[in-house]
Enzyme design. Sequence first.
Site, PDB file in Angstrom:
ATOM      1  N   HIS A  73       0.682  -1.165   0.135  1.00 32.36           N
ATOM      2  CA  HIS A  73      -0.084  -0.120  -0.072  1.00 32.36           C
ATOM      3  C   HIS A  73       0.726   1.374   0.024  1.00 32.36           C
ATOM      4  O   HIS A  73       2.103   1.230   0.435  1.00 32.36           O
ATOM      5  CB  HIS A  73      -1.046  -0.013   1.214  1.00 32.36           C
ATOM      6  CG  HIS A  73      -0.193  -0.088   2.528  1.00 32.36           C
ATOM      7  ND1 HIS A  73      -0.077   1.134   3.134  1.00 32.36           N
ATOM      8  CD2 HIS A  73       0.231  -0.872   3.251  1.00 32.36           C
ATOM      9  CE1 HIS A  73       0.608   0.961   4.260  1.00 32.36           C
ATOM     10  NE2 HIS A  73       0.632  -0.305   4.635  1.00 32.36           N
ATOM     11  N   ASP A 125       6.616   1.019   6.880  1.00 32.42           N
ATOM     12  CA  ASP A 125       5.102   0.937   6.585  1.00 32.42           C
ATOM     13  C   ASP A 125       4.659   1.574   5.596  1.00 32.42           C
ATOM     14  O   ASP A 125       3.987   2.846   6.018  1.00 32.42           O
ATOM     15  CB  ASP A 125       4.517   1.027   7.963  1.00 32.42           C
ATOM     16  CG  ASP A 125       3.004   0.671   7.774  1.00 32.42           C
ATOM     17  OD1 ASP A 125       2.583   0.144   6.776  1.00 32.42           O
ATOM     18  OD2 ASP A 125       2.293   0.613   8.891  1.00 32.42           O
ATOM     19  N   ASP A 164      -0.270   4.360   0.897  1.00 36.33           N
ATOM     20  CA  ASP A 164      -0.439   5.494   1.967  1.00 36.33           C
ATOM     21  C   ASP A 164       0.436   5.284   3.397  1.00 36.33           C
ATOM     22  O   ASP A 164       0.635   4.313   3.656  1.00 36.33           O
ATOM     23  CB  ASP A 164      -2.159   5.518   2.378  1.00 36.33           C
ATOM     24  CG  ASP A 164      -2.580   4.271   3.021  1.00 36.33           C
ATOM     25  OD1 ASP A 164      -2.128   3.208   2.630  1.00 36.33           O
ATOM     26  OD2 ASP A 164      -3.727   4.313   3.965  1.00 36.33           O
ATOM     27  N   GLU A 198       5.080  -5.999   3.879  1.00 39.50           N
ATOM     28  CA  GLU A 198       5.055  -5.177   5.202  1.00 39.50           C
ATOM     29  C   GLU A 198       5.632  -5.995   6.484  1.00 39.50           C
ATOM     30  O   GLU A 198       4.921  -7.053   6.614  1.00 39.50           O
ATOM     31  CB  GLU A 198       3.630  -4.586   5.647  1.00 39.50           C
ATOM     32  CG  GLU A 198       3.500  -3.797   6.901  1.00 39.50           C
ATOM     33  CD  GLU A 198       2.146  -3.051   6.923  1.00 39.50           C
ATOM     34  OE1 GLU A 198       1.732  -2.325   7.793  1.00 39.50           O
ATOM     35  OE2 GLU A 198       1.291  -3.368   5.836  1.00 39.50           O
ATOM     36  N   GLU A 227      -4.978   1.903   3.027  1.00 40.16           N
ATOM     37  CA  GLU A 227      -4.817   0.725   3.915  1.00 40.16           C
ATOM     38  C   GLU A 227      -4.918   1.310   5.351  1.00 40.16           C
ATOM     39  O   GLU A 227      -5.369   0.618   6.292  1.00 40.16           O
ATOM     40  CB  GLU A 227      -3.495  -0.013   3.646  1.00 40.16           C
ATOM     41  CG  GLU A 227      -3.148  -1.284   4.620  1.00 40.16           C
ATOM     42  CD  GLU A 227      -2.586  -1.060   5.800  1.00 40.16           C
ATOM     43  OE1 GLU A 227      -2.634  -1.945   6.624  1.00 40.16           O
ATOM     44  OE2 GLU A 227      -2.208   0.327   6.034  1.00 40.16           O
ATOM     45  N   GLU A 228      -4.374   2.186   5.581  1.00 36.62           N
ATOM     46  CA  GLU A 228      -4.401   3.096   6.720  1.00 36.62           C
ATOM     47  C   GLU A 228      -5.754   3.312   7.315  1.00 36.62           C
ATOM     48  O   GLU A 228      -5.937   3.770   8.597  1.00 36.62           O
ATOM     49  CB  GLU A 228      -3.423   4.066   6.859  1.00 36.62           C
ATOM     50  CG  GLU A 228      -1.988   3.754   6.700  1.00 36.62           C
ATOM     51  CD  GLU A 228      -1.249   2.881   7.679  1.00 36.62           C
ATOM     52  OE1 GLU A 228      -1.596   2.512   8.819  1.00 36.62           O
ATOM     53  OE2 GLU A 228       0.164   2.414   7.346  1.00 36.62           O
TER      54      GLU A 228
END
Length: 196
Positions: free
Chosen positions: A62, A102, A64, A155, A131-132
């Site tokens: 991801h 991350d 973001d 991740e 994702e966050e």
Amino acid sequence: MTLVDLTRELVSIPSHRDEAAVGDFLEAWLRRETDADVRRDDVGNVIARTGTGDETLALVGHHDVVEPVESQVRSAEPGDGNGNEYVVEERDNRLYGRGTADMKGALAAALVAFRDADPAGELVFASFVGEEVGGVGARHAIEQGFSPDYAVVGEGSTNYSGPDVTDVAVAHKGRRGSTITARGTAAHASEVDAGE
């Protein structure tokens, strides 16, 4: 561009409020560096496909990040038109900055692996938005048919084998939400026969 340089460039692009700029970077890099079929979907996910075969392996991530603290953001050079950028520092041969772990560092590694691979089947690079904030990009992709046979999510998983240790994990935390409806007559456990 080395893996370190690619990581540094990805990390410097702000993506906590708006992921479009880093999505633009990923899309442009994939188009320039690979012959893959590169797509940007309606929500901003970047998905590239190469190779053919019965099975699909996806390199998934991801782009973001969570909101940075003030010390992680600086004004870009005057006149470059980019506004702010994230601070990226190198100390003891490690990069530090919002998103290095991350998960823009892993995205950079996935990009290089995708570019350099000679897959026996279909290979997919997928970087999702949101994702966050609940995985909105991944959910959208799944609803649109994204369903690889295998996936590697780069991740890091921290605290599995010990405190502050980042490990490779064979599986990851998940969540399932269910609604269960029970009908009958409630009774105390000491009077089981009174219940239904």
